[in-house]
Every structure is written in structure tokens, then in C-alpha cells.
Design a protein around this motif. Structure first.
Motif, PDB file in Angstrom:
ATOM      1  N   HIS A  54       0.825  -1.225   0.000  1.00 39.47           N
ATOM      2  CA  HIS A  54       0.000   0.000   0.000  1.00 39.47           C
ATOM      3  C   HIS A  54       0.858   1.275   0.000  1.00 39.47           C
ATOM      4  O   HIS A  54       1.969   1.259  -0.477  1.00 39.47           O
ATOM      5  CB  HIS A  54      -0.990  -0.043   1.169  1.00 39.47           C
ATOM      6  CG  HIS A  54      -1.701  -1.363   1.233  1.00 39.47           C
ATOM      7  ND1 HIS A  54      -2.797  -1.663   0.461  1.00 39.47           N
ATOM      8  CD2 HIS A  54      -1.419  -2.503   1.939  1.00 39.47           C
ATOM      9  CE1 HIS A  54      -3.177  -2.916   0.702  1.00 39.47           C
ATOM     10  NE2 HIS A  54      -2.357  -3.446   1.581  1.00 39.47           N
ATOM     11  N   GLU A  65      -2.560   0.392   7.865  1.00 40.59           N
ATOM     12  CA  GLU A  65      -1.646  -0.668   7.423  1.00 40.59           C
ATOM     13  C   GLU A  65      -0.419  -0.099   6.714  1.00 40.59           C
ATOM     14  O   GLU A  65       0.702  -0.540   6.939  1.00 40.59           O
ATOM     15  CB  GLU A  65      -2.390  -1.634   6.491  1.00 40.59           C
ATOM     16  CG  GLU A  65      -1.498  -2.747   5.956  1.00 40.59           C
ATOM     17  CD  GLU A  65      -2.187  -3.631   4.927  1.00 40.59           C
ATOM     18  OE1 GLU A  65      -3.408  -3.481   4.715  1.00 40.59           O
ATOM     19  OE2 GLU A  65      -1.489  -4.471   4.328  1.00 40.59           O
ATOM     20  N   HIS A 111       2.680  -6.969   4.628  1.00 41.74           N
ATOM     21  CA  HIS A 111       1.316  -6.447   4.797  1.00 41.74           C
ATOM     22  C   HIS A 111       0.820  -6.686   6.216  1.00 41.74           C
ATOM     23  O   HIS A 111       1.460  -7.377   7.006  1.00 41.74           O
ATOM     24  CB  HIS A 111       0.361  -7.159   3.824  1.00 41.74           C
ATOM     25  CG  HIS A 111       0.517  -6.719   2.408  1.00 41.74           C
ATOM     26  ND1 HIS A 111      -0.399  -5.930   1.767  1.00 41.74           N
ATOM     27  CD2 HIS A 111       1.514  -6.953   1.518  1.00 41.74           C
ATOM     28  CE1 HIS A 111       0.013  -5.690   0.526  1.00 41.74           C
ATOM     29  NE2 HIS A 111       1.179  -6.304   0.352  1.00 41.74           N
ATOM     30  N   ALA A 112      -0.344  -6.095   6.515  1.00 41.56           N
ATOM     31  CA  ALA A 112      -1.070  -6.437   7.742  1.00 41.56           C
ATOM     32  C   ALA A 112      -2.509  -6.681   7.317  1.00 41.56           C
ATOM     33  O   ALA A 112      -3.007  -6.051   6.381  1.00 41.56           O
ATOM     34  CB  ALA A 112      -0.974  -5.313   8.763  1.00 41.56           C
TER      35      ALA A 112
HETATM   36 ZN   LIG Z   1      -2.269  -5.248   2.591  1.00 45.35          ZN
END
Ligand SMILES: [Zn+2]
Length: 342
Positions: free
Chosen positions: A132, A147, A200-201
């Protein structure tokens, strides 16, 4: 018009034949290896390595002890076990001999002598991709934690750890900037790296769901291999390699070899990283899983995507807000990547 076109075709065919013959027979100066031998067959005989040349596929298979290597004649690529090794220049066929560059003995044959394949660090250059960024915040926790910020911080810590271990790192972003998925895979293709790691989260409508997950691309479908971005990245990657330009056969063989390597390696690595990171960080793990994410599909090198935890889970959101936990995750992933030797 037709006649002209036919003539032109014939001329082009003729010119191609001449170029081909020159390419095969040419090579006035043959580089010498440390031993003075650059003929691959002789080098293999001297080192007790089995030599098997398939003149149709232009691949030489070398066998010895527990190791197997595939030398792609016409390119500078050798697959040693699961490793892709790049030579200083391409392997050539000169009349009936296979001629290798001077660094072949050190980079390839020495591994057959010592079994060093199992002792060296697997990855030399890693692309670290913070998910992102910019206008794309990714998941958002109950507290408003985004995130894109969490994963950038973890990615930076991971990059620092890897660099300190002597691994070269390329970050797709090192700022709060928006990057398309296409661009991320292009950076990987241009970087000439060994591995792509996306950070990522996660989020889930069910707030009770928690845990770390590591994803890899499972089976590729026929259409996946023809995906526009994948083909574009292939072009970028091949333009880096010392390869006979425009050789469709070589590209096909190389693409198949890299694909097989990517699949086996990504799966095994995902499993290692999931369990190692959980162990060292104390994170709860949901293990390694298959997923068809764009960045996993369209990278040509082994690739994994780490979901470091669920921002929608109150406990994990709290943990992911702390420097300590972010560092533990980064330490766990870095250690796992550095120790990975299979
Ligand atoms: Zn993500």
C-alpha cells in the motif's frame, strides 16, 4: 509487391543464416579460466563431474555427488540445484565444444567439490515491498492505525536487518507514496534480485481472527503465464541477461526453469518464514498458504507475501503499534531468510 516480399524474406533468411554461422563459429579469442581450461567437457572430466549435453534443448546437465546443475548454452545463467547463478559472460558453443567464462570453475564447479551449496547464504539481493502507501491506506485498525504506515516501518526494519547481514536490499517504497502493483513487480524485474518479500497487515470482518500468515503462489494457470505484466517483466529481466538476443527457444527454456524454481522455492520459504517468525516473535501463526495475489503471480523470482497480523484484532493491533513487536517480526523474518539454505 508479393515478389518483393518473397525476395526480402529470402534475403532475411539468408542474412540470418550467415549471422547464425558467424555466431556459432566466431569467437577469435577464447577466455581462459584459472586452470587455463575453458572447455566445459575438459573441466568436468578434471573435476569428476558428469557432463551430459542435450544438443536439441542446448542444455548441459552436470551431475556429481548430490548436486545437479543445468547450463543454458547461449546465456549466462546456470541453475545449480535450486540456485540461479549468473556468470560474467555467456556460455558459448564453438564448433563441437562448450566454452565457459573464466568464473565458471569458481562459481559452479567448486560447489561440486565441496558441497558448498549447502553452506552459502541463499539470497544475495532481496526486494522488500512495503504494501500500500499514499492514497491507498490498506487495512485500518479500530484505533485508526493504518496498514500502510505499520508495514513501511516493519519493512524498513527488515531491510536494515538484512543489510547488516550482508544482503543487498531494494525497497519498492521507502516513503508514504502510492505505487501500483505493476510498478512493484517491475522494480523486482529490474533489480536482478533473488527474492521478493511483500509486507502487509491483515483485516477481517470477524475481529476475533488473529495471526501471522505467509502466502505464496501455488499452481499457475496457463493464462497466468501469459499475463501482460508478467510478459513485460520477462522482457525486462531478459534484457539484463547476457543472452543471444531474441532466441525464443532459450527464453522458453529459461522461463520454464525459473518458473519451476520459483514455485518450489516460494512454497518452502513461506513455510519456513511462517514458523521461524512465529517462534522468534511469539506471534500466533496461521501458517503458509496459497494465494493468487498480483505481486506473487507477476514476479519471476521466488516471492512471498507476509501478513504480519490482523489490524482488526484488538490484541494484535495493540502489539503492531509497538516498536518492540515490529522489531521482533522484522528480526524473525530476517533471521529466517538469512538461515534459509534449502
Ligand atoms: Zn495489505
Amino acid at each position: 509487391m508479393k515478389k518483393n516480399a518473397a525476395l526480402q524474406n529470402r534475403f532475411l533468411g539468408f542474412a540470418f543464416c550467415i549471422l547464425f554461422i558467424l555466431g556459432m563459429g566466431g569467437c577469435a579469442t577464447v577466455p581462459k579460466g584459472t586452470s587455463g581450461i575453458t572447455n566445459l567437457k575438459d573441466l568436468c572430466d578434471r573435476n569428476g563431474v558428469e557432463f551430459d549435453w542435450d544438443s536439441v534443448s542446448q542444455v548441459v546437465t552436470l551431475k556429481g555427488f548430490n548436486l545437479r546443475a543445468k547450463v543454458l548454452v547461449g546465456s549466462d545463467i546456470v541453475m545449480v540445484g535450486k540456485d540461479k547463478v549468473t556468470l560474467s559472460s555467456r556460455v558459448k558453443r564453438v564448433r563441437s565444444s562448450i566454452i565457459v567464462p573464466p568464473d565458471f570453475e569458481e562459481k559452479i564447479l567448486n560447489r561440486f567439490k565441496t558441497g558448498a551449496d549447502f553452506a552459502i547464504k541463499k539470497f544475495k539481493k532481496i526486494v522488500v515491498d512495503a504494501g500500500h502507501g499514499g492514497k491507498d491506506p490498506g487495512a485500518t485498525g479500530k484505533s485508526g492505525m493504518k496498514e500502510k504506515n505499520v508495514v513501511l516501518d516493519i519493512a524498513r526494519r527488515l531491510a536494515k536487518n538484512l543489510s547488516q547481514s550482508g544482503i543487498e536490499v531494494v525497497m519498492t517504497r521507502d516513503d508514504d507514496e502510492f505505487l501500483t502493483l505493476e510498478k512493484r513487480t517491475e522494480i523486482a524485474a529490474r533489480s536482478n534480485a533473488d527474492l521478493f518479500v511483500s509486507v502487509h497487515a491483515n483485516s477481517n470482518p470477524s475481529r476475533s481472527i488473529d495471526g501471522l500468515e505467509v502466502y505464496y503462489m501455488g499452481q499457475f494457470l496457463k493464462k497466468d503465464k501469459k499475463e501482460e505484466q508478467r510478459l513485460k517483466n520477462q522482457g525486462i529481466l531478459y534484457s539484463h541477461l547476457e543472452m543471444e538476443q531474441g532466441s525464443a527457444d532459450l527464453e522458453k527454456i529459461l522461463s520454464d526453469m525459473m518458473h519451476t524454481y520459483k514455485q518450489a522455492e516460494s512454497r518452502s520459504l513461506a513455510s519456513h518464514v511462517a514458523s521461524d517468525t512465529a517462534k522468534s516473535s511469539g506471534a500466533m501463526t496461521r501458517g503458509h498458504k496459497e494465494a493468487r495475489f498480483f505481486v506473487l503471480r507477476n514476479t519471476l523470482i521466488p516471492a512471498i507475501l507476509i501478513e504480519t497480523g490482523y489490524l482488526t484484532n484488538a490484541r494484535e493491533e495493540k502489539l503492531l503499534a509497538t516498536d518492540d513487536y515490529r522489531q521482533k517480526i522484522a528480526d524473525g523474518v530476517a533471521e529466517s531468510l538469512c538461515n534459509y539454505v534449502k
